[in-house]
Motif scaffolding. Structure first.
Motif, PDB file in Angstrom:
ATOM      1  N   ALA A 209       0.854  -1.090  -0.017  1.00  0.00           N
ATOM      2  CA  ALA A 209      -0.078  -0.023  -0.014  1.00  0.00           C
ATOM      3  C   ALA A 209       0.865   1.296  -0.056  1.00  0.00           C
ATOM      4  N   ASN A 210       0.449   2.208  -0.652  1.00  0.00           N
ATOM      5  CA  ASN A 210       1.222   3.582  -0.627  1.00  0.00           C
ATOM      6  C   ASN A 210       0.127   4.579  -0.206  1.00  0.00           C
ATOM      7  N   PRO A 211       0.327   4.957   1.248  1.00  0.00           N
ATOM      8  CA  PRO A 211      -0.736   5.741   1.397  1.00  0.00           C
ATOM      9  C   PRO A 211      -0.539   7.304   1.083  1.00  0.00           C
ATOM     10  N   GLY A 212      -1.675   7.967   0.691  1.00  0.00           N
ATOM     11  CA  GLY A 212      -1.591   9.203   0.192  1.00  0.00           C
ATOM     12  C   GLY A 212      -1.576   9.123  -1.239  1.00  0.00           C
TER      13      GLY A 212
ATOM     14  N   ASP B 104      -7.112   1.961  -4.617  1.00  0.00           N
ATOM     15  CA  ASP B 104      -7.660   2.571  -3.460  1.00  0.00           C
ATOM     16  C   ASP B 104      -6.654   2.775  -2.291  1.00  0.00           C
ATOM     17  N   VAL B 105      -5.570   1.907  -2.362  1.00  0.00           N
ATOM     18  CA  VAL B 105      -4.624   2.056  -1.304  1.00  0.00           C
ATOM     19  C   VAL B 105      -3.177   2.544  -1.848  1.00  0.00           C
TER      20      VAL B 105
ATOM     21  N   GLN C 135      -3.526   7.352  -3.056  1.00  0.00           N
ATOM     22  CA  GLN C 135      -4.719   6.554  -3.521  1.00  0.00           C
ATOM     23  C   GLN C 135      -5.533   7.191  -4.663  1.00  0.00           C
ATOM     24  N   LEU C 136      -6.045   6.332  -5.766  1.00  0.00           N
ATOM     25  CA  LEU C 136      -6.790   6.729  -6.919  1.00  0.00           C
ATOM     26  C   LEU C 136      -6.198   7.787  -7.508  1.00  0.00           C
TER      27      LEU C 136
ATOM     28  N   SER D  47     -10.186  -0.812 -12.490  1.00  0.00           N
ATOM     29  CA  SER D  47     -10.623  -2.236 -13.103  1.00  0.00           C
ATOM     30  C   SER D  47     -10.535  -2.538 -14.472  1.00  0.00           C
TER      31      SER D  47
ATOM     32  N   MET E 244      -1.669   1.466  -4.530  1.00  0.00           N
ATOM     33  CA  MET E 244      -0.882   0.664  -5.236  1.00  0.00           C
ATOM     34  C   MET E 244      -0.994   1.142  -6.757  1.00  0.00           C
TER      35      MET E 244
ATOM     36  N   ALA F 162     -14.086  -2.206  -9.117  1.00  0.00           N
ATOM     37  CA  ALA F 162     -15.456  -1.944  -9.640  1.00  0.00           C
ATOM     38  C   ALA F 162     -16.075  -1.085  -8.869  1.00  0.00           C
ATOM     39  N   SER F 163     -15.627  -0.985  -7.484  1.00  0.00           N
ATOM     40  CA  SER F 163     -16.467   0.044  -6.640  1.00  0.00           C
ATOM     41  C   SER F 163     -16.074   1.380  -7.064  1.00  0.00           C
ATOM     42  N   SER F 164     -15.022   1.685  -7.681  1.00  0.00           N
ATOM     43  CA  SER F 164     -14.751   3.068  -7.711  1.00  0.00           C
ATOM     44  C   SER F 164     -15.032   3.539  -9.283  1.00  0.00           C
TER      45      SER F 164
ATOM     46  N   THR G 103     -12.125  -5.264  -6.904  1.00  0.00           N
ATOM     47  CA  THR G 103     -11.786  -4.283  -6.015  1.00  0.00           C
ATOM     48  C   THR G 103     -11.922  -2.990  -6.756  1.00  0.00           C
TER      49      THR G 103
END
Lengths: 556, 345, 293, 343
Positions: free
Chosen positions: C57-60, C76-77, C62-63, C261, C79, C250-252, C248
């Motif tokens: 994960a790569n905080p900050g 969303d995390v 995301q997306l 996705s 990556m 799909a939700s975004s 994962t």
């Protein structure tokens, strides 16, 4: 006579030349029998409004059961608070932000109990029921219903034991029906919380229409478990008309409700597993309330016409707990190391986009609760300290499972951040994504090695919260991490039995400091209560259980 | 009926594949249900905890185990299950707390409606295209073969998502990609097919809503699972059109339309089998698309049951799927005898 | 004909000899081979050449939308989607290839024996594969994976298991007709023992069919792996796996972040497409060599 | 002549034990429906001596190929015994039989089909050596090269696949495969019938040469009476699973005594007779009886222009006309006129 084909061509020509509008066009087309496929394609989603007398709620799941004694998920509890009424209720006030919230400092107000008397130094409660309260089935509420409901709790050895235990009602001998409308409760110890606990829609505080329920008992099933799993029999405002698990619950207003007409005649509680879909449907107006949207989705709603978001800081928390009686977490240093290794700020910023309602609870109880210690030495993150503690404990490379539920997408993100972050201190975390049923089973059987839980102690009392999560014995329903520390737990029990509020809170604070030292939960994050609704839905009120009460709501 | 007539009748029955199937079905059913039963019971996890809730004592859990028969030997449990099964009782789902049979009765028509619609799309759109591809030249052949490969390579659930993104999120043409009908429009239950029920109730709004919901998932399924049927049809059709007897018919100067009909009649049988098998296959294969569109059908139920280890529900879905397959094969067998003049009993 | 998965045998009915695009064989093989070997190369080197760690994960971060830094954006995390997309073949292809080989070896062995010996137990084998095949494959796989635990090797075994009957049926059918060929009789007369006849004379003659089927199985196995992950019955988060990434991501989609996705879906489709095309082309080439062309 | 050899071994004056002795061979095929059986081979006996060629001739369906398969033991037999080289093959299991197979080889009708399309010529010819002898790979290569040379194959075809060869070459490879391990008996199942006339004579010549050099015995199965006459020493004519006439090749060809043999011979292509415009003297009419429902009398009775009443009632035995000639006809010996010249 014109042929059908000619008629069709003429119609299309008219439409193309703008002589008729689309609606007329479609209407005539369907008269010709050719419109069906096109009508479907052209149907505009924005017009998919819910009927005005029906409220549609989009929830991540349907309840697993309608039986309050077996309710476990938030969805189960939501059924209980909308269908079943209790002795008392919270006083609702408007806070500084204009939100309707429960006034946690006021004493509970009467609901089914018209009045009550406390005597014998807080040991004896004489409760007078409101007269003329009728269930959906038309039966009147009597003291017998109260007795039968509680008998059922003891008979089934079920969840209600916990709230009743908190209220010091520990056996069937503690209560009896004195007359048609009077219940008398005799306690071994004085208990100041009885009527407060009875304000919360927890098992043991909700009352069944025993007349109706008894119709559905059978020889092998004296408490009608089977029937109550899919039916409600309540004196409350709504009645579950139909329940299609995995799809929806349909509520109708109880026509006999003692407080008069409810805001909505009908409520559909729909299962919409994906939060993204709930968001979409809310935007389109196809549902009125979207529960459990993730922060990113709520943010995307900002400025969307017709949608509003209610946010209350509240008491809801996301807990990362480790099983204190399972290796490697039996060693306090390992738990402390995990707490040092957690990326709390990253979680708040990445998962919750720095939402102002999200904050770290610096202790084992929510920050508004009495007994809150406001001390948490394990943050900011300190990887060196963490690795040092691990090597002190002789556990410099550990690996364990982290379980979380599919219900909350944000938990998966938290789990991934935890995994990466703990990986840096030499801990290998295996993520276990579990369906609600499997998750609950792990949780109940205390099998999870470490787990992310979203929960809130319903009763705003430090001692209560501590007992719930860290208390000794099976009465402590929330102690799924098997926390054991006789000293701390004795203090908790002492606080629980103390009627004097100042003394009680001091004891609770002392217990909290013990618990902070032990770190049974490496993380307790307050995430706020948020509800996204269409703007024409009004009346939502926050209560400490963070659930929607249908009785509050109406549609303008 | 005289004796030889009777014997011939028995032979007729035996040669119907489906009867042999039926005869094999009972041991098959027993075998499969036992396998599923044992496998699921071997899985970790104790359903008694779910029933009991968090406060239950060991005794309560033991009592519930007794209640559910979980304390008995696996074959005793199985015998009990089969006994109940004979009485039409498939047990109670752990997740929904409902009798599995009742769950299935609600969900099966949803899936059937969806896959029937998808099959209709295949028949109405793809079969004519397959015929065209067979008559058409090399390019048509390549196009249809390319489509076959492409459709076979797309993950159906992803394709569904993309269609949602395109037609709903982006273009806003499609209705809300959730469920089978707008809330509150459900017509009275008659067949379980919402479109048909709506028409029976003379409720055009409900029909439009239900029909429009069918479009995206139906198209997703048809696009992906219709490809083998199309490919098959093109192959048999172009075979048929080049068969010696058709050439002969040309030489004899028979009208083209008649020749075409001969060729079609013979070419349609293998793709029909294929379509039938696709239909059966879709009952299970639609699970992912159902999940994407929150269809609430059989497939989604199976997914839910499987990932929550809801053993009664899993056994029930498996049995239901097998039973359904059997019915479709029966119908297919009968249809052959009608269509194919070579099949004579 | 029993419940042969229509999806799994798109080409079964089309003898290679009727290929309308005999001239296109080479092009198809080249394109298919490029995609298939591209995927295989990524399976070997993908995780090594990924610009970012595919599981951290790569905080900050995301997306983030696709850009020069993150070609396919981030999830969303935080990556890197590109890194995950190119690291995924190791899992997807690894599972698919192992499952295919396993199914092929077991299925061919059983099918070979059942096709050569016509005894009651070869009948029994067929009935058992009927039994497995009459199951809805996806549901069967899902049930098996979830009840045995979501380990990668279990996914492999389960996917192989549901595919074995296809090979048994296919090989047996081919062998039943091959067995009538004179060269088999000649081998018997030469005194070649049955198992060696199967191995030396029969199996090599169904190689083209096996390769074609294997390429289809590869695709099916990849789609099945992805499908299982999609419903949460496959590999675990955060394993870089295309189906899981689609799930994962799909939700975004509805909040406008389509990239987590869309890209894995394209990668998965291309890879499956490549194997199908390549296998088909190779089978056609083998077929034409046998005919002496 | 053994008592168990009622059909007679054929040739007078033969010395020693026969290489192959088939005694009262019966082969039935059970039919799926009902309990009926199809009689493919019906009580057939014959013998074959080293270095000799016996031809089995007859129309398709007469059972000659079935006999070949029984001798090769590729199909189970219903009754009877097959003695080869002093051992009874019918009593042996498939496993026990395998080492003996080195002595009995076969060449089949369709040369392409009898070669594994996935194996190269060298590997095909080498296979029997691999199965039956422990040789080094050099020794094997040498033997393969010898065998290929013997059948007249160019060594550069060693690595070719069968599909690339001409039918003549294909059949040569098949023969090379059969002779590479020096068998004593070869079953030739219509070895030339799918070949063109020129190739046919090449192959026949090759087979004759091989026999002359190695003293191998041939059981030649054929419907081609012209070829048979060139290569066979003796002939057995088959009709509906039975041997109806048997004898030295010239005897049978010149003085056939069974009407069916005569008809067969007259139908055989003969340029001289065609040019002479001669019509066949003996013509068979009517349908062949079904092998499922064989008539009680002579099987030819329904088609025979010379039928007697007796023929419909009594099934004739294979009677010796002279020590080297047997026939199954109820009429007197020598009643048919000798065949017209030109055959």
């Amino acid at each position: 006579m014109k042929t059908r084909k000619q008629a069709h061509e003429a119609l299309v020509r008219n439409f193309v030349q703008g002589r008729i509008d689309r609606r007329t066009f479609l209407g005539r087309l369907s008269a010709l029998g050719v419109a069906v496929p096109m009508a479907g394609l052209l149907e505009n989603v924005a017009h998919a409004q819910t009927p005005s007398d029906t409220l549609v709620i989009g929830a991540p799941a349907t309840p697993t059961t309608l039986d309050p004694e077996y309710s476990s998920s938030p969805q189960d509890r939501e059924v209980d608070c909308s269908t079943y009424d209790r002795f008392t209720q919270f006083k609702i006030v408007t806070d500084d932000n204009g939100n309707r919230v429960a006034d946690l400092s006021s004493p509970p107000e009467p609901l089914l109990a018209e009045s009550w008397e406390i005597s014998d130094g807080g040991r004896k409660y004489t409760i007078k029921l409101r007269e003329g309260v009728k269930s959906y089935f038309g039966n009147e509420l009597t003291a017998e219903d109260i007795v039968w409901s509680w008998d059922r709790v003891f008979g089934l050895d079920s969840q209600g034991l916990f709230p009743l235990g908190v209220a010091s009602i520990r056996s069937k001998e503690a209560y009896r029906a004195v007359s048609r409308y009077v219940v008398e409760i005799t306690l071994d110890v004085p208990n100041p919380l009885l009527m407060t606990v009875q304000a919360t829609p927890v098992p043991g505080a909700v009352f069944l229409d025993s007349t109706e329920v008894k119709r559905h008992v059978s020889e092998g099933d004296p408490w009608a478990r089977k029937w109550l799993a899919t039916n409600t029999a309540s004196f409350g405002p709504y009645h579950a008309m139909s329940f299609t698990p995995g799809q929806q619950v349909e509520y109708v207003a109880n026509p006999n409700y003692f407080r008069g007409k409810q805001g909505m005649a009908r409520v559909l509680y729909r299962e919409i597993p994906s939060s993204a879909t709930r968001l979409t449907l809310l935007k389109a107006g196809a549902i009125d309330i979207a529960e459990d949207l993730v922060t990113r989705e709520r943010r995307s709603l900002a400025g969307t016409e017709g949608v509003s978001i209610t946010s209350v800081k509240g008491n809801l928390g996301v807990i990362y707990g480790v099983n204190n009686s399972v290796e490697p977490f039996t060693d306090k240093r390992v738990r402390q190391a995990v707490a040092y290794g957690l990326p709390i700020d990253d979680i708040i910023n990445t998962v919750y986009f720095g939402d102002p309602s999200v904050r770290l609870f610096q202790g084992p109880v929510p920050d508004q609760y009495p007994g809150y210690p406001a001390s948490w030495p394990y943050q900011p993150r300190n990887a060196e300290k963490a690795m040092e503690l691990l090597s002190d404990a002789g556990q410099s490379s550990i690996s364990f499972d982290l379980s979380y539920s599919t219900i909350y997408p944000e938990h998966e993100q938290i789990a991934q951040l935890i995994r990466t972050s703990l990986g840096e201190i030499g801990a290998e975390v295996r993520l276990q994504k579990l369906t609600p049923a499997k998750y609950q089973e792990q949780y109940y059987s205390h099998k999870a090695q470490s787990v992310i839980v979203q929960d809130a102690p319903f009763v705003v009392d430090g001692a209560y919260a501590e007992f719930l999560f860290f208390g000794p014995g099976k009465g402590a329903v929330g102690n799924w991490i098997d926390y054991v520390n006789p000293e701390a737990q004795d203090t908790i029990m002492q606080a629980l039995g103390t009627a004097d509020l100042d003394e009680r809170n001091d004891l609770a604070t002392a217990a909290a400091r013990h618990i902070v030292e032990d770190v049974p939960w490496p993380m307790y994050l307050g995430i706020g209560f948020h509800m996204a609704m269409r703007t024409n839905v009004t009346g939502l009120a926050w209560r400490p259980h963070n659930l929607v009460h249908l009785v509050d709501l109406q549609k303008g | 009926m005289n004796r030889s007539g009777f014997t011939r009748f028995v032979f007729f029955l035996w040669r119907l594949y489906v009867i042999r199937r039926l005869v094999l079905f009972v041991p098959l059913l027993v075998g499969v249900s036992f396998a599923v039963f044992v496998l699921i019971r071997m899985a970790p996890g104790n359903p008694a905890y779910l029933f009991a809730g968090p406060t239950a004592s060991e005794e309560t859990i033991k009592a519930i185990e007794r209640d559910l028969g979980l304390d008995q030997a696996i074959w005793v449990q199985y015998a009990r299950y089969m006994q109940n099964l004979a009485g039409g009782d498939l047990g109670v789902s752990l997740v929904t707390s409902q009798p599995v049979l009742q769950d299935l009765v609600v969900r099966f028509p949803a899936t059937l409606e969806l896959i029937t619609f998808a099959m209709l799309l295949i028949v109405v759109i793809l079969i004519p295209l397959g015929v065209l591809a067979a008559i058409g030249g090399n390019l048509a052949g390549r196009l249809s073969s390319g489509y076959g490969f492409l459709a076979g390579s797309l993950p159906d659930f992803w394709w569904g998502l993309m269609l949602i993104f395109l037609f709903y999120t982006w273009l806003g043409w499609a209705p809300v990609p959730l469920g089978r009908i707008d809330f509150g429009l459900e017509p009275a239950y008659r067949t379980g097919f919402l479109t048909i029920d709506a028409l029976l109730a003379n409720d055009l709004t409900a029909f439009r809503s239900a029909f429009s919901r069918l479009l995206l998932p139906g198209f997703t399924l048809a696009f992906i699972f219709g490809a083998p049927v199309l490919k098959h049809l093109r192959a048999t059709m172009s075979d048929g059109l080049h068969a010696p007897y058709i050439q002969y018919a040309h030489l004899c100067g028979l009208p083209r339309s008649l020749i075409f009909r001969y060729a079609f009649r013979n070419a349609i049988i293998p793709p029909m089998t294929m379509a039938g098998m696709t239909y059966v296959y879709l009952v299970g294969a639609a699970a992912l698309v159902e999940s994407v569109f929150a269809w609430g059908g059989f497939g989604q139920y199976a997914v839910q049951a499987a990932i929550s280890s809801d053993y009664m529900a899993v056994s029930g879905t498996v049995l239901a799927a097998m039973l359904f397959a059997l019915c479709v094969y029966l119908i297919l067998d009968l249809v052959y005898t009608v269509i194919d003049p070579r099949v004579r009993y | 004909m029993a419940a042969i998965d229509p999806v799994e045998r798109p080409d079964a009915a089309e003898p290679a000899s009727r290929a309308p695009d005999a001239g296109g064989v080479n092009a198809a093989v080249v394109i298919g081979g490029f995609l298939a070997f591209g995927s295989i190369l990524l399976a070997v080197f993908g995780p090594l050449i990924a610009p970012y760690p595919p599981m951290d994960a790569n905080p900050g971060q995301q997306l983030l939308a696709p850009s020069g830094t993150h070609w396919f954006g981030t999830d969303d995390v935080g990556m890197d989607v590109f890194s995950r997309v190119i690291a995924a073949p190791r899992i997807d292809l690894g599972i698919a290839l192992s499952a295919t080989v396993l199914a092929l070896v077991i299925g061919t062995a059983i099918g070979g024996i059942a096709g050569y010996f016509r005894t009651w137990w070869s009948e029994a084998i067929m009935r058992i594969s009927d039994l497995i095949q009459s199951f809805p494959v996806f549901i069967l796989a899902m049930v098996l994976v979830t009840i045995t635990g979501q380990e990668i090797w279990i996914v492999v075994v389960v996917i192989a298991f549901v595919n074995v009957p296809l090979y048994v049926r296919l090989i047996r059918a081919e062998l039943l007709s091959l067995r009538e060929r004179t060269f088999v009789e000649a081998a018997i007369v030469l005194g070649v023992p049955p198992l060696r006849i199967i191995r030396r004379h029969l199996i090599p003659n169904v190689l083209g069919i096996i390769i074609n089927q294997a390429s289809i199985t590869m695709g099916v196995a990849m789609l099945l792996t992805a499908g299982l992950s999609f419903v949460g019955a496959g590999v675990r988060v955060p394993t870089p796996e295309w189906g899981l990434m689609i799930a994962t991501g799909a939700s975004s989609i509805v909040t406008g972040q389509w990239w987590p996705s869309v890209f894995p879906g394209i990668a998965l489709s291309l890879s499956v497409f490549g194997f199908a095309l390549f296998g088909d082309g190779v089978a056609r080439m083998l077929g034409s060599r046998e005919r002496g062309a | 002549m053994t008592p168990a050899d009622p059909g007679g071994s054929g040739v007078a004056g033969r010395e020693g034990e026969p290489l192959l002795r088939v005694e009262r061979l019966v082969k039935h095929y059970a039919l799926r429906r009902g309990k009926k059986v199809l009689t493919a081979v019906n009580d057939v006996s014959f013998a074959l001596w080293p270095g000799e060629t016996l031809a089995l001739v007859g129309e398709s369906g007469s059972g000659k190929t079935t006999i070949g398969r029984c001798v090769l033991r590729t199909i189970p037999i219903t009754a009877g015994d097959i003695w080869f080289d002093g051992r009874n093959l019918t009593r042996l299991s498939a496993r026990e039989l395998r080492p003996l197979r080195v002595g009995i080889q076969a060449v089949f009708q369709d040369p392409l089909d009898s070669l594994n399309p996935r194996m190269r010529v060298g590997a095909i010819v080498e296979e029997p050596l691999l199965e039956h002898f422990r040789l080094t790979s050099n020794e094997r290569s040498e033997q393969v090269a010898q065998a290929l040379e013997r059948v007249g194959m160019a060594p550069d075809l060693l690595h070719a696949f069968p599909a690339r060869l001409t039918p003549s070459q294909q059949q040569r490879v098949a023969i090379a495969r059969s002779i590479v391990c020096r068998p004593k008996l070869m079953v030739l199942d219509e070895p030339t019938s799918s070949l063109d006339p020129l190739t046919r004579s090449e192959i026949l010549e090759l087979l004759t040469d091989v026999q002359r050099e190695t003293g191998i015995s041939y059981l030649l199965i054929s419907h081609d009476l012209v070829s048979v006459r060139h290569i066979a020493h003796r002939i057995a004519v088959m009709y509906l699973g039975e041997i109806v006439e048997q004898g030295a090749i010239d005897t049978v060809y010149e003085t056939p005594s069974f009407p069916y043999t005569r008809a067969l011979l007259e139908l055989a292509p003969s340029i001289e007779r065609r040019m002479a415009g001669q019509e066949p003297e003996v013509q068979l009419t009517g349908e062949i009886p079904s092998p499922i429902d064989l008539p009680p009398g002579c099987y030819l009775a329904s088609r025979c222009p010379f039928v007697l009443d007796e023929c419909n009632d009594r099934h004739p035995d294979l009677e010796p006309l002279d020590p080297s000639h047997h026939s199954r006809c109820l009429r007197e010996t020598g009643w048919l006129p000798p065949i017209a010249p030109g055959t």
